[in-house]
Design an enzyme around this catalytic site. Sequence first.
Site, PDB file in Angstrom:
ATOM      1  CB  CYS A   2      30.984  65.677  69.995  1.00  0.00           C
ATOM      2  SG  CYS A   2      31.379  64.923  68.626  1.00  0.00           S
ATOM      3  NE  ARG A  27      33.609  66.692  75.595  1.00  0.00           N
ATOM      4  CZ  ARG A  27      33.192  65.540  76.179  1.00  0.00           C
ATOM      5  NH1 ARG A  27      33.198  65.581  77.376  1.00  0.00           N
ATOM      6  NH2 ARG A  27      32.449  64.870  75.300  1.00  0.00           N
ATOM      7  CD1 TRP A  76      37.045  63.494  68.092  1.00  0.00           C
ATOM      8  CD2 TRP A  76      38.277  65.072  68.576  1.00  0.00           C
ATOM      9  NE1 TRP A  76      38.218  62.855  68.134  1.00  0.00           N
ATOM     10  CE2 TRP A  76      39.190  63.827  68.382  1.00  0.00           C
ATOM     11  CE3 TRP A  76      38.998  66.206  69.053  1.00  0.00           C
ATOM     12  CZ2 TRP A  76      40.695  63.640  68.509  1.00  0.00           C
ATOM     13  CZ3 TRP A  76      40.491  66.134  69.039  1.00  0.00           C
ATOM     14  CH2 TRP A  76      41.160  65.059  68.648  1.00  0.00           C
ATOM     15  CG  ASN A 102      29.975  62.445  72.114  1.00  0.00           C
ATOM     16  OD1 ASN A 102      30.622  62.236  71.481  1.00  0.00           O
ATOM     17  ND2 ASN A 102      30.075  62.517  73.401  1.00  0.00           N
ATOM     18  N   GLY A 103      29.333  60.417  69.503  1.00  0.00           N
ATOM     19  CA  GLY A 103      29.364  59.048  69.281  1.00  0.00           C
ATOM     20  C   GLY A 103      29.395  58.703  67.774  1.00  0.00           C
ATOM     21  CD  GLU A 487      55.149  55.082  75.270  1.00  0.00           C
ATOM     22  OE1 GLU A 487      55.634  55.339  74.227  1.00  0.00           O
ATOM     23  OE2 GLU A 487      53.960  55.438  75.645  1.00  0.00           O
ATOM     24  CE  LYS A 491      53.625  58.440  77.677  1.00  0.00           C
ATOM     25  NZ  LYS A 491      54.030  58.335  76.379  1.00  0.00           N
ATOM     26  CD  GLU A 494      56.236  61.932  77.295  1.00  0.00           C
ATOM     27  OE1 GLU A 494      56.151  62.907  76.538  1.00  0.00           O
ATOM     28  OE2 GLU A 494      55.533  60.847  77.036  1.00  0.00           O
ATOM     29  CG  HIS A 510      75.467  43.227  73.766  1.00  0.00           C
ATOM     30  ND1 HIS A 510      76.771  42.435  73.182  1.00  0.00           N
ATOM     31  CD2 HIS A 510      74.649  42.284  73.960  1.00  0.00           C
ATOM     32  CE1 HIS A 510      76.426  41.388  72.862  1.00  0.00           C
ATOM     33  NE2 HIS A 510      75.128  41.215  73.124  1.00  0.00           N
ATOM     34  CE  LYS A 610      48.599  64.667  72.939  1.00  0.00           C
ATOM     35  NZ  LYS A 610      49.018  63.641  73.555  1.00  0.00           N
TER      36      LYS A 610
HETATM   37  C1  AGP Z   1      54.485  60.909  73.660  1.00  0.00           C
HETATM   38  O1  AGP Z   1      54.214  60.663  75.014  1.00  0.00           O
HETATM   39  C2  AGP Z   1      55.088  62.233  73.232  1.00  0.00           C
HETATM   40  N1  AGP Z   1      54.147  63.171  73.415  1.00  0.00           N
HETATM   41  C3  AGP Z   1      55.774  62.435  71.959  1.00  0.00           C
HETATM   42  O2  AGP Z   1      56.792  61.247  71.757  1.00  0.00           O
HETATM   43  C4  AGP Z   1      54.602  61.919  70.537  1.00  0.00           C
HETATM   44  O3  AGP Z   1      54.492  60.472  70.845  1.00  0.00           O
HETATM   45  C5  AGP Z   1      55.224  62.161  69.690  1.00  0.00           C
HETATM   46  O4  AGP Z   1      55.702  63.566  69.374  1.00  0.00           O
HETATM   47  C6  AGP Z   1      54.511  61.783  68.176  1.00  0.00           C
HETATM   48  O5  AGP Z   1      53.321  62.785  68.281  1.00  0.00           O
HETATM   49  P1  AGP Z   1      52.219  62.460  67.128  1.00  0.00           P
HETATM   50  O6  AGP Z   1      51.731  60.970  67.330  1.00  0.00           O
HETATM   51  O7  AGP Z   1      51.155  63.449  67.193  1.00  0.00           O
HETATM   52  O8  AGP Z   1      52.983  62.472  65.856  1.00  0.00           O
END
Ligand code: AGP
Length: 615
Positions: A2, A27, A76, A102-103, A487, A491, A494, A510, A610
């Site tokens: 928060c 935030r 939050w 906050n917390g 992962e 990372k 993207e 393979h 996001k």
């Molecule tokens: C991960 O870095 C990406 N931003 C994306 O793959 C994300 O993980 C995916 O869209 C799932 O989002 P969510 O966890 O909000 O469901």
Amino acid sequence: MCGIVGYIGYREAVPVLIKGLEHLEYRGYDSAGVAFITQKTGHIHVIKQKGKLARLKEDLRDVHLTSSVGIGHTRWATHGQPSRANAHPHMDMAGQIALVHNGIIENYAALKKELQHQGMTFQSETDTEVAANLIGSYYRKGCLVEALQKAVKRLEGFFAFAVIAKEEPDKLVVFKRSNPLVIGIGRGENFVASDAPAIMPYTNRVVYLEDDEFAILTRQNVQIFSLKTGKRVKRKPTTIHWSIAQAAKGGYPHFMLKEIFEQPRVVEMILKTRLRKGKIIFEKLDSKIAERLKHTQRIHFVSCGTAYHAGLVGSYMLGECLRVPVTTTVSSEFRYGDPTVGKHDLVILITQSGETADTLAAMREAKNKGALTLAIVNVVGSTIAREADWVIYTYAGPEIGVASTKAYLAQLATLALFSIFMAQIHPKGKIGHTKIHSLLRDLSKLPLQITETLKLETKINACAKDLYSKRTFLYLGRGYNYPTALEGALKLKEITYAHAHGYPAGEMKHGPIALIDKNQPVICICPRTSHTYEKMLSNIEEIRARKGIVLSVATRGDHAVQKLSRYTFFITKTEEMFSAVLAAIPIQLFAYKVASLNGRDVDQPRNLAKSVTVE
Ligand code: AGP
């Protein structure tokens, strides 16, 4: 996480509070409010709203009261859905004080019961209102500081408070434990906030409170005291030379890097909130859900992107703890695949945002078929969190960078606790007390180990300088770290837009081995505690034999791997089950450094959102 703002001085307080909250909007929040003491009547007025600051400002338009002392908050949500009633500030029942927080107050439930026995009533579901009523129960006219001291000595958890009292309009009292508070020193005015951007429009002379310190702000001065000794603490103000935008990122160049470095505290918060005296605690676990968990015959992880990778790690964790089949499917495949699930199936939706369209649809499909749905979510009150049969929040705080980092580690830490919890309650649990005890002991070491692993930043920077112009990267891992390979590749692709592919290392022959030559960087995740360590070592030797560029994530002291690698990123030795947590750090930092060196928009990479709220 928060946002707190407080002001006492010669200006109109409300505009100062609103401006401060506007500088904390980055935030993320779900509601906002202000409280101020009117000069004319000496009353405390609280104006608060669910939603964005624009709604709060709408309500304030008709408020024509003058005040030069007040507090503000952006919430939050952690306890209680986003709503006007749950928004801060909160007052005690007698209306003597107003407080923003906050917390997380871990023992709020027991304290709430005690206060209710004393006849206190509550208007919200929040832990914050419990703190307000506890302070109110100790409050006597002129003794706000003493009331706050008595109250915080009874609270467990992480909290930062700002409090005002209608009988003491010439002071603003604050307290800090774990969650940050910064005091802004002005002339004839003083400020407090969770983060410097809120006060920088007025002053850049600041004092940071340390844990278990409280401060009394008046128009003329600021006094800091230690809770433990009660003695005055002398601390010289420092001057901030950042821009407001830089301050929002805590001085880091990007939110992503700030969030990578927040991970020790995120994991620490999860462990402290959910693991108490060796007992794993999940809120809102009612007897019906618990009963269905015990009779679960199959478990299905369903999620997207990074959350899918967390589900894969979770499937290995559960596989180690239970003799129950576990599958992991991307949400878009699950929702259209007419999944065979029913009342003895547990479908676990992992999602940072709680709004991902495919995951939401997959959850509804699972519910329609009678499965028990558990959502592991970061955003409180999100659609998936509200519709799932049960929800476990990950408490990572708002994640601003599009590339998920701290939310991912929060998911892994939560999944580790959930897997051990299931081993304890499910008849097919396959690990005994000794193993559980050793797992929990190693789990509690993770925050410090993550901090230690973050020291790799400099070494990773040097490696990235060597390789940032490469256009293809291969990631290989086995077992728990096969998802780490996926992962790492996600990372990198993207935020750098380079081609990166994650593969189970056993699949090399393979296909992927055809990629290996002297220009091909291969990131190999090879922790010593893995039961397939020797196999991974052979994979590295095969890559090296073909002159591939080997970057290894290895256990500290493992010189066998180091000898075969151009770069070795050492992580601390930990249980195999937690190796994916520590291995995530170097792959996050590597992606970040390569993207930065390529001048990419790290926090807002092209074409990405996001939260993917459409198919
Ligand atoms: C991960 O870095 C990406 N931003 C994306 O793959 C994300 O993980 C995916 O869209 C799932 O989002 P969510 O966890 O909000 O469901």
